[in-house]
Design an enzyme around this catalytic site. Structure first.
Site, short mmCIF file in Angstrom:
data_model
loop_
_atom_site.label_atom_id
_atom_site.label_comp_id
_atom_site.label_asym_id
_atom_site.label_seq_id
_atom_site.Cartn_x
_atom_site.Cartn_y
_atom_site.Cartn_z
N SER A 7 0.51 -1.18 -0.26
CA SER A 7 -0.22 0.34 0.09
C SER A 7 0.80 1.22 0.59
O SER A 7 1.50 1.92 0.82
CB SER A 7 -0.69 0.03 1.31
OG SER A 7 -1.54 1.55 1.59
N HIS A 30 -0.40 -0.88 -4.47
CA HIS A 30 -2.14 -0.75 -4.22
C HIS A 30 -2.68 0.37 -3.56
O HIS A 30 -1.81 1.63 -2.68
CB HIS A 30 -2.32 -1.45 -2.76
CG HIS A 30 -3.81 -1.47 -2.14
ND1 HIS A 30 -4.84 -2.03 -2.61
CD2 HIS A 30 -4.65 -0.58 -0.69
CE1 HIS A 30 -6.30 -2.05 -1.61
NE2 HIS A 30 -5.83 -0.71 -1.41
N ASP A 32 -4.63 4.03 -2.25
CA ASP A 32 -6.05 3.97 -1.02
C ASP A 32 -6.18 5.60 -1.80
O ASP A 32 -6.08 6.19 -2.08
CB ASP A 32 -4.91 4.13 0.16
CG ASP A 32 -5.27 2.74 0.17
OD1 ASP A 32 -6.52 1.51 -0.13
OD2 ASP A 32 -4.69 2.09 1.19
N MET A 34 -8.92 8.86 -1.01
CA MET A 34 -9.57 8.96 0.24
C MET A 34 -10.14 10.61 -0.47
O MET A 34 -9.17 11.35 -0.23
CB MET A 34 -9.00 8.62 1.77
CG MET A 34 -9.05 7.24 2.43
SD MET A 34 -7.68 7.39 3.09
CE MET A 34 -7.26 5.80 3.48
N HIS A 63 -8.33 1.10 -4.55
CA HIS A 63 -8.84 1.07 -3.93
C HIS A 63 -9.64 2.31 -3.16
O HIS A 63 -9.17 3.39 -2.79
CB HIS A 63 -8.42 0.67 -2.51
CG HIS A 63 -9.17 0.42 -1.63
ND1 HIS A 63 -8.72 -0.25 -0.19
CD2 HIS A 63 -10.82 0.20 -1.58
CE1 HIS A 63 -9.88 -0.12 0.83
NE2 HIS A 63 -11.05 0.04 -0.38
N MET A 65 -12.13 4.86 -1.48
CA MET A 65 -13.02 4.74 -0.03
C MET A 65 -13.24 6.36 -0.28
O MET A 65 -13.41 7.42 0.26
CB MET A 65 -11.78 5.15 0.68
CG MET A 65 -11.63 3.61 1.15
SD MET A 65 -10.28 3.44 2.49
CE MET A 65 -8.84 3.14 1.28
N MET A 134 -12.86 -5.78 4.37
CA MET A 134 -11.77 -4.71 5.25
C MET A 134 -11.59 -5.65 6.90
O MET A 134 -12.51 -6.24 7.50
CB MET A 134 -12.50 -3.81 4.82
CG MET A 134 -12.53 -2.36 3.38
SD MET A 134 -10.60 -2.29 3.24
CE MET A 134 -9.89 -0.67 4.58
N GLY A 139 -9.81 3.77 6.26
CA GLY A 139 -9.43 5.44 6.72
C GLY A 139 -8.29 5.89 6.82
O GLY A 139 -7.94 6.67 6.79
N GLY A 142 -2.42 1.57 9.17
CA GLY A 142 -1.25 1.49 10.83
C GLY A 142 -2.10 0.61 12.11
O GLY A 142 -1.64 0.83 13.08
N ASP A 172 -7.40 -6.51 3.56
CA ASP A 172 -6.76 -4.98 3.67
C ASP A 172 -6.72 -4.64 5.64
O ASP A 172 -8.10 -3.99 5.56
CB ASP A 172 -7.17 -4.12 2.31
CG ASP A 172 -6.58 -2.16 3.04
OD1 ASP A 172 -5.46 -2.55 3.21
OD2 ASP A 172 -6.91 -1.86 1.98
#
Length: 227
Positions: A7, A30, A32, A34, A63, A65, A134, A139, A142, A172
């Site tokens: 990611s 990957h 993300d 958002m 991905h 979101m 998920m 969001g 870590g 994920d």
């Protein structure tokens, strides 16, 4: 063979092109996306994905979101993503969206947040190339892996087997050397790993180790017998 998707959310954003190259042994990169609406964080969008696609030697797994994926997802295919994941909770017309993503030449994937059951979407599975479970709340990177998602992964794998689908099952969130084997044993075959890869001294070696662990666990898993 298990697929490992590092990611980019856990990478150094000031050196994205170099960070993408640091994991060129990975199966996918990957990404993300958002929007600070669907999830309480804001990351990157279409222009950065387009730039990453040109700089990375690894195909992009985006991905989303975000709210209104029906409107925005096709643009990520046009930007160069080889796989685009939308959230079931945000899509107005998931079947139509999946078909549009496929028609534009990318793999179509649907994601489920931890509290969203997989059963209501059973009939949609043939329209997808991948299902993402998920294993943290989406969001932020870590976060600690949610063990309570393992039964959901098993149920999803059983549905895939029931219909004989060539459907990838991705996890994920909190995937690491400590959790990847449990995910593989439950039925996952595509693993998103952020800090476990980019937090390592040698990200490429971390990818190889995670893949080895997942393959070893899959070989012993009941779901994979004859797979």
């Amino acid at each position: 063979m298990a697929q490992i998707n590092p990611s980019i959310l856990s990478a150094d954003f000031s050196r994205l092109a170099e960070e993408a190259k640091a994991v060129e042994g990975a199966d996918w990169l990957h990404v993300d996306v958002m929007d600070n609406h669907f999830v309480p964080n804001l990351t990157l969008g279409v222009p950065v994905v387009e730039a990453l696609g040109k700089a990375a030697g690894t195909p992009l797994d985006c991905h989303l979101m975000i709210e209104e994926p029906d409107r925005w997802a096709p643009q990520y295919v046009e930007a160069g993503a080889g796989s685009v994941t939308f959230h079931a909770e945000a899509a107005a017309a998931p079947v139509r969206l999946a078909r549009e993503i496929r028609a534009k030449g990318a793999r179509a994937s649907m994601a489920l947040k931890p509290a969203t059951p997989v059963e209501p979407y059973e009939d949609l599975l043939p329209e997808l190339d991948m299902l993402l479970i998920m294993t943290v709340e989406p969001g932020f990177g870590g976060q600690a892996f949610l063990d309570i998602m393992l039964p959901k992964i098993r149920r999803a794998r059983q549905m895939i087997a029931k219909y004989g689908l060539e459907l990838w099952l991705q996890v994920d969130g909190g995937v690491s050397a400590d959790t990847v084997e449990r995910c593989a044993e439950a039925g996952a075959d595509v693993f998103v790993a952020g800090s476990a890869v980019y937090g390592a001294d040698d990200p490429a070696a971390a990818v190889r180790m995670l893949r080895h662990q997942a393959d070893e666990a899959t070989a012993k898993a009941s779901w994979a017998c004859g797979h």
